[in-house]
Write a protein that holds these residues in place. Structure first.
Motif, PDB file in Angstrom:
ATOM      1  N   SER A  80      -3.315 -18.462   0.187  1.00  0.00           N
ATOM      2  CA  SER A  80      -3.539 -19.416  -0.930  1.00  0.00           C
ATOM      3  C   SER A  80      -5.193 -19.699  -0.816  1.00  0.00           C
ATOM      4  O   SER A  80      -5.800 -19.722  -1.951  1.00  0.00           O
ATOM      5  N   VAL A 133      -6.837 -16.848  -2.759  1.00  0.00           N
ATOM      6  CA  VAL A 133      -6.482 -17.080  -4.324  1.00  0.00           C
ATOM      7  C   VAL A 133      -7.599 -18.166  -4.889  1.00  0.00           C
ATOM      8  O   VAL A 133      -8.057 -17.849  -5.746  1.00  0.00           O
ATOM      9  N   GLU A 134      -7.761 -19.238  -3.825  1.00  0.00           N
ATOM     10  CA  GLU A 134      -8.673 -20.230  -4.536  1.00  0.00           C
ATOM     11  C   GLU A 134      -9.912 -19.923  -4.782  1.00  0.00           C
ATOM     12  O   GLU A 134     -10.543 -20.262  -5.868  1.00  0.00           O
ATOM     13  N   LEU A 149     -10.778 -16.891  -5.497  1.00  0.00           N
ATOM     14  CA  LEU A 149     -10.924 -16.141  -6.664  1.00  0.00           C
ATOM     15  C   LEU A 149     -10.791 -16.856  -8.180  1.00  0.00           C
ATOM     16  O   LEU A 149     -11.174 -16.253  -9.148  1.00  0.00           O
ATOM     17  N   PRO A 159      -9.375 -13.680 -12.159  1.00  0.00           N
ATOM     18  CA  PRO A 159      -9.896 -12.477 -12.408  1.00  0.00           C
ATOM     19  C   PRO A 159      -9.253 -11.818 -13.650  1.00  0.00           C
ATOM     20  O   PRO A 159      -7.969 -11.798 -13.903  1.00  0.00           O
ATOM     21  N   MET A 198      -7.250  -9.161 -16.240  1.00  0.00           N
ATOM     22  CA  MET A 198      -6.282  -8.326 -15.810  1.00  0.00           C
ATOM     23  C   MET A 198      -6.525  -6.996 -16.812  1.00  0.00           C
ATOM     24  O   MET A 198      -6.504  -6.955 -17.896  1.00  0.00           O
ATOM     25  N   HIS A 217      -7.227 -14.240 -17.947  1.00  0.00           N
ATOM     26  CA  HIS A 217      -6.014 -14.759 -17.239  1.00  0.00           C
ATOM     27  C   HIS A 217      -6.378 -16.225 -16.913  1.00  0.00           C
ATOM     28  O   HIS A 217      -7.490 -16.287 -16.225  1.00  0.00           O
ATOM     29  N   VAL A 271      -5.164 -19.978 -15.277  1.00  0.00           N
ATOM     30  CA  VAL A 271      -4.132 -20.763 -14.406  1.00  0.00           C
ATOM     31  C   VAL A 271      -4.227 -22.177 -14.552  1.00  0.00           C
ATOM     32  O   VAL A 271      -5.234 -22.644 -14.322  1.00  0.00           O
ATOM     33  N   SER A 331       0.994 -10.952 -12.154  1.00  0.00           N
ATOM     34  CA  SER A 331      -0.269 -11.593 -12.063  1.00  0.00           C
ATOM     35  C   SER A 331      -0.312 -13.044 -11.870  1.00  0.00           C
ATOM     36  O   SER A 331      -1.095 -13.591 -11.279  1.00  0.00           O
ATOM     37  N   HIS A 332       0.762 -13.653 -12.743  1.00  0.00           N
ATOM     38  CA  HIS A 332       0.792 -15.174 -12.393  1.00  0.00           C
ATOM     39  C   HIS A 332       1.276 -15.448 -11.027  1.00  0.00           C
ATOM     40  O   HIS A 332       0.724 -16.275 -10.479  1.00  0.00           O
ATOM     41  N   GLN A 356       0.584 -13.801  -8.610  1.00  0.00           N
ATOM     42  CA  GLN A 356      -0.625 -13.314  -7.550  1.00  0.00           C
ATOM     43  C   GLN A 356      -1.558 -14.674  -7.364  1.00  0.00           C
ATOM     44  O   GLN A 356      -2.027 -15.021  -6.499  1.00  0.00           O
ATOM     45  N   TYR A 357      -1.947 -15.276  -8.791  1.00  0.00           N
ATOM     46  CA  TYR A 357      -2.889 -16.177  -8.715  1.00  0.00           C
ATOM     47  C   TYR A 357      -2.292 -17.558  -8.645  1.00  0.00           C
ATOM     48  O   TYR A 357      -3.378 -18.431  -8.950  1.00  0.00           O
ATOM     49  N   THR A 358      -0.958 -17.908  -8.758  1.00  0.00           N
ATOM     50  CA  THR A 358      -0.585 -19.022  -8.527  1.00  0.00           C
ATOM     51  C   THR A 358      -0.238 -19.325  -7.134  1.00  0.00           C
ATOM     52  O   THR A 358       0.546 -18.683  -6.449  1.00  0.00           O
ATOM     53  N   THR A 359      -0.676 -20.215  -6.556  1.00  0.00           N
ATOM     54  CA  THR A 359      -0.501 -20.817  -5.213  1.00  0.00           C
ATOM     55  C   THR A 359       0.850 -21.691  -5.031  1.00  0.00           C
ATOM     56  O   THR A 359       1.140 -21.927  -3.722  1.00  0.00           O
TER      57      THR A 359
END
Lengths: 338, 218
Positions: A220, A223-224, A226, A254, A256, A269, A271, B195-196, B198-201
């Motif tokens: 986690s 990821v944070e 990035l 990042p 894709m 991308h 989030v 990808s979703h 991978q980057y969603t915690t």
């Protein structure tokens, strides 16, 4: 003197009772919500406290057990092992039933440590309530509900062992009040590192576990790092999300890279998360030769996906939110004219 | 006249294995033999291909043509399909879509024809319920999961990895109006989901997707 005054006051009060009755009723109505809010607030605090204890336990406890994972109409059985040695977490998840295969297979991606910590701002969009006691895998647990204050996200139900803080049952509930995804331990052994066994005697695993940080999925914290926080709903290249549901924040992931017949295509991308659940928005440029793909919808338990071609871009929204939320995000994504 | 039966050939063992009639001993024996016997491997590939073609013929679905090197391709196919799974249109959703279609159709009939049409609509409802068992559906009963109706549409469904590999009857796969999704589309969707994840915690679960079919609404 004092008594007489009180009597007079009482008499006056009785005389005015009819007049005051309405006012008192009004007062009661006004005060009742305050009392109730106070009670709920208290319940919220204990619920949040227990949820955060759970989050900590999921990282710090060593446990192994079998859980049943239900996604929509599909049922899987997973064996989960999590251990903490010298502060380093290791985890192994093996799928025990798969297409009649006798060979179990390790599952990448499933991790209880991904369940997020509850932050104060989440209370703006969720109501955290303590529920009744339950029993899962023969362990008493307390139900906690994270009830969304709108229809943009799923209701979440946890059943947490009050002693260890271990999460034993977790459900994402859709608008039909039925779980869209759920996992539930059928048996579990919980060990508290360096302080003995919590529930049952520890069992040594024959196979070494995979350190979480070395697993395929980034941790986690990695990821944070990035992800880049965006200050508002304005994305790159003039795209903007109008009317984003409350509580959601946008961060840029990042890019894709995607191989296409015309060379490499880069998808942007983003989030979008309220802290408890997340969705991703992908913006992919497409050429005129691209096969029209105006609308796709995917559903896997709680996960939904919507793809739509708009002009020179393919817009894809995917996440553990109701399909209507994804549709609204795609619908409200506009390209501002330069 | 001897009572002894003719020895069962390896081909028969193989056939029994494919028909799921072989015992565990037979299975082990055939599998051991397969490791060393190329001819037997080839025969297994052919049997499997024939079986696949026949099953596809029964269900009116296009045959899964993997060529004669079927066995060689199995691992490659599994590798490619690792994160995908069987496609299964949500029967409930489809039923709801069919019901909605009928309901919307029936509402337009209620005004002019009154109770008589209502009875007819109820009959249609019952009929549509029967259709959900797996009968072809018409173009008007498209599933309501289609988001945008301005252009050609792909209908996809995702299921977790652990679902059964047996084909599940779906309205989409039984209709002529749908065509198979290509590998590129499946790959595209898989990348988005990966990808979703991978980057969603916040994602605890393991989703996987597989496209089943396209349809052109226009």
């Amino acid at each position: 003197m004092k008594t007489g005054f009180l009597k007079q006051l009482l008499q006056l009060d009785l005389n005015c009772m009819n007049k005051k009755y309405k006012n008192r009723a009004l007062s009661a109505l006004l005060f009742f919500p305050l009392i109730s809010v106070s009670g709920i607030s208290h319940a919220d605090e204990s619920a949040i406290k227990l949820l955060n204890k759970m989050n900590q336990a999921l990282h710090e406890l060593s446990y192994n057990g079998t859980l049943v994972l239900i996604q929509g109409n599909n049922v899987s059985t997973l064996m989960v092992e999590h251990s903490v040695v010298n502060g380093v977490q290791s985890e192994r998840v093996v799928r025990l039933n798969e297409s009649g295969s006798e060979v179990s297979r390790e599952v990448k991606g499933f991790s209880l440590s991904k369940i997020p910590r509850i932050r104060p701002e989440m209370e703006k969009v969720y109501s955290f309530d303590m529920g009744r006691e339950n029993r899962v895998a023969n362990i008493p647990c307390r139900i906690i509900t994270a009830r969304p204050k709108d229809r943009e996200r799923y209701l979440q139900k946890y059943c947490v062992d009050m002693v260890s803080g271990m999460l034993l049952d977790y459900r994402l509930v859709g608008k039909s009040h039925k779980p869209v995804e759920q996992f539930m331990f059928t048996n579990i052994e919980i060990r508290v590192p360096e302080s003995g066994v919590s529930n049952v005697a520890a069992v040594k695993s024959p196979d070494p576990l995979i350190p979480i940080d070395e697993a395929a999925d980034a941790s986690s914290s990695e990821v944070e790092i990035l992800l880049r926080q965006l200050s508002n709903a304005s994305l790159e290249d003039g795209w903007v999300i109008e009317a984003l549901p409350a509580g959601f924040e946008i961060r840029q992931a990042p890019h894709m890279k995607e191989d296409s017949p015309n060379g490499e295509t880069i998808s942007k991308h983003y989030v979008i998360s309220d802290g408890l659940i997340s969705m991703s928005l992908f913006l992919t440029p497409i050429s005129e030769n691209t096969v029209p793909l105006n609308a796709i919808q995917v559903n896997s338990g709680a996960l939904n996906m919507v793809t739509q071609n708009r002009g020179s871009h393919r817009i894809t929204a995917v996440g553990e939110v109701p399909e209507l939320t994804l549709k609204n995000v795609v619908k409200n994504l506009k390209k501002e004219q330069p | 006249m001897s009572n002894s039966e003719a020895p069962i050939s390896m081909s028969e063992h193989l056939s029994a294995l494919l028909d799921d009639e072989a015992g565990s001993f037979e299975e082990r024996r055939v599998l051991d033999e397969l490791k060393s016997d190329k001819a037997l491997s080839s025969k297994l590939a052919n049997y499997a291909l024939i079986g696949e073609t026949m099953r596809a013929g029964e269900s009116q679905q296009p045959a899964l043509m993997l060529g004669s090197s079927f066995l060689d391709n199995i691992h490659e196919q599994i590798e490619h399909e690792d994160q995908f799974d069987n496609i299964m249109l949500d029967q409930a959703q489809t039923a709801q879509a069919a019901t909605n279609t009928v309901a919307s159709n029936s509402s337009s009939f209620i005004k002019p024809f009154g109770g008589f049409a209502l009875a007819a609509s109820l009959g249609a409802l019952a009929f549509m319920g029967l259709q959900n068992i797996g009968v072809l559906n018409g173009p008007t009963s498209e599933p309501n999961i289609i988001v945008d109706k301005t252009g050609p549409t792909a209908i996809v469904e995702a299921t977790p990895n652990a679902s059964s590999s047996e084909p599940i009857p779906t309205l989409a796969s039984n209709t002529d109006e749908y065509i198979d999704a290509d590998a590129r589309t499946r790959s595209m969707l898989k990348r988005y989901v990966d990808s979703h994840m991978q980057y969603t915690t916040t994602s605890t679960f393991v989703p996987s997707v597989r496209v089943i079919a396209y349809t052109d609404n226009q």
